[in-house]
Write a protein that holds these residues in place. Sequence first.
Motif, mmCIF file in Angstrom:
data_model
loop_
_atom_site.group_PDB
_atom_site.id
_atom_site.type_symbol
_atom_site.label_atom_id
_atom_site.label_comp_id
_atom_site.label_asym_id
_atom_site.label_seq_id
_atom_site.Cartn_x
_atom_site.Cartn_y
_atom_site.Cartn_z
ATOM 1 N N GLU A 53 0.827 -1.207 0.000
ATOM 2 C CA GLU A 53 0.000 0.000 0.000
ATOM 3 C C GLU A 53 0.862 1.259 0.000
ATOM 4 O OE1 GLU A 53 -3.787 1.994 2.435
ATOM 5 O OE2 GLU A 53 -2.835 0.163 3.175
ATOM 6 N N GLN A 71 -5.433 -14.805 4.248
ATOM 7 C CA GLN A 71 -6.040 -13.495 4.505
ATOM 8 C C GLN A 71 -6.476 -12.948 3.154
ATOM 9 O OE1 GLN A 71 -3.465 -10.698 6.482
ATOM 10 N NE2 GLN A 71 -5.217 -9.611 7.341
ATOM 11 N N ASP A 72 -7.775 -12.806 2.965
ATOM 12 C CA ASP A 72 -8.319 -12.512 1.636
ATOM 13 C C ASP A 72 -7.984 -11.101 1.164
ATOM 14 O OD1 ASP A 72 -9.559 -14.647 0.286
ATOM 15 O OD2 ASP A 72 -11.169 -14.683 1.768
ATOM 16 N N THR A 73 -7.078 -11.020 0.215
ATOM 17 C CA THR A 73 -6.819 -9.810 -0.571
ATOM 18 C C THR A 73 -6.604 -10.296 -2.000
ATOM 19 O OG1 THR A 73 -4.391 -9.849 -0.415
ATOM 20 C CG2 THR A 73 -5.592 -8.763 1.393
ATOM 21 N N PRO A 74 -6.768 -9.444 -2.992
ATOM 22 C CA PRO A 74 -6.534 -9.906 -4.374
ATOM 23 C C PRO A 74 -5.137 -10.492 -4.571
ATOM 24 C CG PRO A 74 -7.706 -7.822 -4.390
ATOM 25 C CD PRO A 74 -7.324 -8.083 -2.959
ATOM 26 N N HIS A 75 -4.135 -9.852 -3.975
ATOM 27 C CA HIS A 75 -2.772 -10.345 -4.138
ATOM 28 C C HIS A 75 -2.595 -11.690 -3.434
ATOM 29 C CE1 HIS A 75 1.513 -10.138 -4.939
ATOM 30 N NE2 HIS A 75 1.742 -10.439 -3.679
ATOM 31 N N ASN A 76 -3.108 -11.809 -2.208
ATOM 32 C CA ASN A 76 -2.990 -13.072 -1.483
ATOM 33 C C ASN A 76 -3.735 -14.199 -2.179
ATOM 34 O OD1 ASN A 76 -1.425 -11.838 0.438
ATOM 35 N ND2 ASN A 76 -2.967 -11.862 2.052
ATOM 36 N N GLN A 77 -4.849 -13.868 -2.817
ATOM 37 C CA GLN A 77 -5.582 -14.887 -3.574
ATOM 38 C C GLN A 77 -4.724 -15.437 -4.703
ATOM 39 O OE1 GLN A 77 -8.320 -16.525 -3.464
ATOM 40 N NE2 GLN A 77 -9.675 -15.497 -2.004
ATOM 41 N N SER A 92 -10.742 -14.183 9.379
ATOM 42 C CA SER A 92 -12.040 -13.507 9.341
ATOM 43 C C SER A 92 -12.634 -13.546 10.741
ATOM 44 C CB SER A 92 -12.972 -14.222 8.353
ATOM 45 O OG SER A 92 -13.302 -15.516 8.843
ATOM 46 N N ASP A 152 -0.798 -11.162 6.674
ATOM 47 C CA ASP A 152 0.093 -10.165 7.260
ATOM 48 C C ASP A 152 0.314 -10.490 8.730
ATOM 49 O OD1 ASP A 152 -2.140 -9.263 8.708
ATOM 50 O OD2 ASP A 152 -2.424 -7.466 7.480
#
Length: 359
Positions: A96, A160-166, A190, A213
């Motif tokens: 970020e 941990q759901d983020t677009p990059h982690n997916q 979650s 993270d």
Amino acid sequence: MSICLTLPAARAGAAEQIVVGHAIDLSGPNGSIGRDYVAGITTYFDSINVKGGINGKKIVYTVRDDHGVAAESARLAGTLIQQDRANYLLGAIGAESTQAILAAPAFADSRHVLFAPLTDAFPAPRGRVIFWRPSMERECQFILAYFDKLGLKKIGIVLQDTPHNQKIYQLVSEEVRKRGMTLVGTARVSANIEADAKQLSASGAKVVLMIADTIGASQFLKAFRKHDASTFVAGTSLINLATLSEIAGARATEWTVFSQVVPNPGSTASRLQSEHIDMMKKFRDEPVSAITLEGFAVAKTLVKVIQMEAAGRGGLQTMAASRTPIDIGGMTILSADRKSTMSEFVDIALFKRDGRLMY
């Protein structure tokens, strides 16, 4: 209010100095990582300055505390470019903050290349960022290979759901399949982490890999260890181990292992490791760590770039594009098969209850 740290050479005239600017978290959620990174970088620059600098020019290392806030990273990068007249910019912690700097008008309008942010590699416009450390995908592959050799085939994943982690999750899942290992369960960071952790503990997983993270990993580990005290849990190198231990508890960190992107900082096996230990003793009053060694290695790499530039052989982008191997003291970076990162070195270490890593 930002904190500005500079090496003593700051009094030198502009023509007699090389200004390296750095906006990084020194007091926020990743402050301990930032402080170690800066300590390693400062130490190497100190070792160069006491020898007269680079072609007679001293390095002025100007560091400003972004407190871990992306907008502040971008603002301070502008200050470093426009007010401090930085010749080179080192990167912040996390995607970020890195993306915020890249999008900042002052950076976009400059010719700067952001060097060695502490984050996973991602596609960047026009080569405006160069990643020194290996990718998270590479770290996860190494972890799986390590446990595969030990015959531990049943894998659990914490996501941990983020677009990059997916994206990383999909790549890791494919790596598990290729190795003939079995993905026996996935827990998501979650509101249901307690239930997911309990279910994963009953899945039969022999190794649990965290794609998360620091906070997410800490929350999972705390919940998981209530049900399983001895299964290996693995994480990547940018998980803040001090925060992990604080949130999850020292007992929960037993049987946790972490990939590391530099060799053992307490060993003298290579010239780089020996130099790091010797110079940290000479210039700093703090212990060595994997992050201080990473900072030291990054600074050494940047000095080689500056020397190449002074000799008319191009700068950061030229060096990265050339893919020419460079030895920084027993650690080679930039081999010809690398695409987005300078280094692909990965090791693994066990996190001990006393807060130290054992390689």
